[in-house]
Design a protein around this motif. Structure first.
Motif, short mmCIF file in Angstrom:
data_model
loop_
_atom_site.label_atom_id
_atom_site.label_comp_id
_atom_site.label_asym_id
_atom_site.label_seq_id
_atom_site.Cartn_x
_atom_site.Cartn_y
_atom_site.Cartn_z
N PRO A 1 1.52 39.33 64.66
CA PRO A 1 1.80 39.19 63.23
C PRO A 1 3.27 39.39 62.89
CG PRO A 1 0.50 41.16 63.67
CD PRO A 1 0.59 40.41 64.95
N GLN A 2 3.95 40.23 63.65
CA GLN A 2 5.37 40.45 63.38
C GLN A 2 6.19 39.18 63.60
OE1 GLN A 2 3.65 41.47 66.02
NE2 GLN A 2 4.93 41.99 67.77
N TYR A 3 5.69 38.26 64.43
CA TYR A 3 6.38 37.00 64.68
C TYR A 3 5.64 35.81 64.06
CZ TYR A 3 8.65 39.98 68.10
OH TYR A 3 9.31 41.01 68.71
N LYS A 4 4.54 36.10 63.38
CA LYS A 4 3.76 35.11 62.64
C LYS A 4 3.16 34.01 63.53
CE LYS A 4 6.28 36.04 58.44
NZ LYS A 4 7.23 35.60 57.47
N PHE A 5 2.56 34.43 64.66
CA PHE A 5 1.82 33.47 65.47
C PHE A 5 0.70 34.17 66.22
CE2 PHE A 5 4.88 34.85 68.68
CZ PHE A 5 4.17 34.80 69.87
N LYS A 6 -0.28 33.37 66.65
CA LYS A 6 -1.42 33.89 67.39
C LYS A 6 -1.74 32.92 68.53
CE LYS A 6 -6.11 35.67 66.82
NZ LYS A 6 -7.13 36.10 65.84
N LEU A 7 -2.11 33.48 69.67
CA LEU A 7 -2.46 32.69 70.84
C LEU A 7 -3.96 32.76 71.08
CD1 LEU A 7 0.34 34.00 73.25
CD2 LEU A 7 0.44 32.05 71.68
N PHE A 8 -4.55 31.63 71.40
CA PHE A 8 -5.96 31.54 71.75
C PHE A 8 -6.03 30.98 73.17
CE2 PHE A 8 -5.58 31.02 67.22
CZ PHE A 8 -6.61 31.80 66.70
N PHE A 9 -6.79 31.64 74.04
CA PHE A 9 -6.92 31.19 75.42
C PHE A 9 -8.35 30.72 75.65
CE2 PHE A 9 -3.46 34.20 75.34
CZ PHE A 9 -2.48 33.56 76.09
N LEU A 10 -8.49 29.48 76.12
CA LEU A 10 -9.80 28.89 76.37
C LEU A 10 -9.88 28.45 77.82
CD1 LEU A 10 -8.70 27.96 73.35
CD2 LEU A 10 -10.89 26.81 73.32
N THR A 11 -11.09 28.44 78.35
CA THR A 11 -11.30 27.92 79.69
C THR A 11 -12.71 27.37 79.79
OG1 THR A 11 -10.97 28.37 82.06
CG2 THR A 11 -12.18 30.04 80.79
N THR A 12 -12.96 26.60 80.83
CA THR A 12 -14.33 26.18 81.13
C THR A 12 -14.84 27.16 82.18
OG1 THR A 12 -13.44 24.58 82.73
CG2 THR A 12 -14.06 23.74 80.58
#
Length: 145
Positions: free
Chosen positions: A59-70
């Motif tokens: 939040p301090q850098y205003k981004f979020k990462l989502f990690f997906l896999t099969t």
């Protein structure tokens, strides 16, 4: 000609020394920027059977990462993305993850946000990500509907 070329390549390769990188490096992830996680994540989970295995929020850098896999066939995922257990799992998987990077507010900013570069113009570096399927025609038909 082809035999001669192959022979030359084999000779060159036989004189090369292999440098081993410590830590057993493997391909771990590919990152794509996304505009709206509420739309993008279901696209990958519903159409490609991917699972969100982890999230990292900055939040301090205003981004979020989502990690997906099969996941391997028959394997279920019971960890909660964003927890330490999910982080540990994400960094130890044998497969490859798709990292979706969401910059806060891009889904709502239709006036100034022009979208991300599609990577399909002349001299662009990015080309595509690929999924393997038993029936490419059936998979395309499903995506097109």
């Amino acid at each position: 000609f082809i035999f001669t070329l192959a022979h030359r390549i084999a000779n060159i390769m036989s004189t090369m020394t292999t440098v081993k990188v410590p830590g057993r490096p493997t391909w771990q992830q590919t990152m794509l920027r996304i505009r709206d996680p509420a739309k993008t994540i279901p696209f990958y989970t519903d159409h490609f059977g991917m699972t969100v295995i982890d999230t990292l929020d900055f939040p301090q850098y205003k981004f979020k990462l989502f990690f997906l896999t099969t996941l391997p066939e028959g394997e279920s995922y019971t960890l909660t993305p964003g927890t330490q257990a999910a982080h540990d799992y994400m960094w130890s998987i044998e497969g490859t993850a798709l990292e979706l990077t969401y910059n806060y507010g891009t889904e709502e900013d239709s006036e100034t946000f022009e979208g991300y570069h599609p990577g399909n113009q002349e001299k662009d570096g990015f080309g595509h990500i690929a999924f393997n399927t038993d029936d490419v025609y059936a998979a395309c038909d499903k995506l097109e509907k």
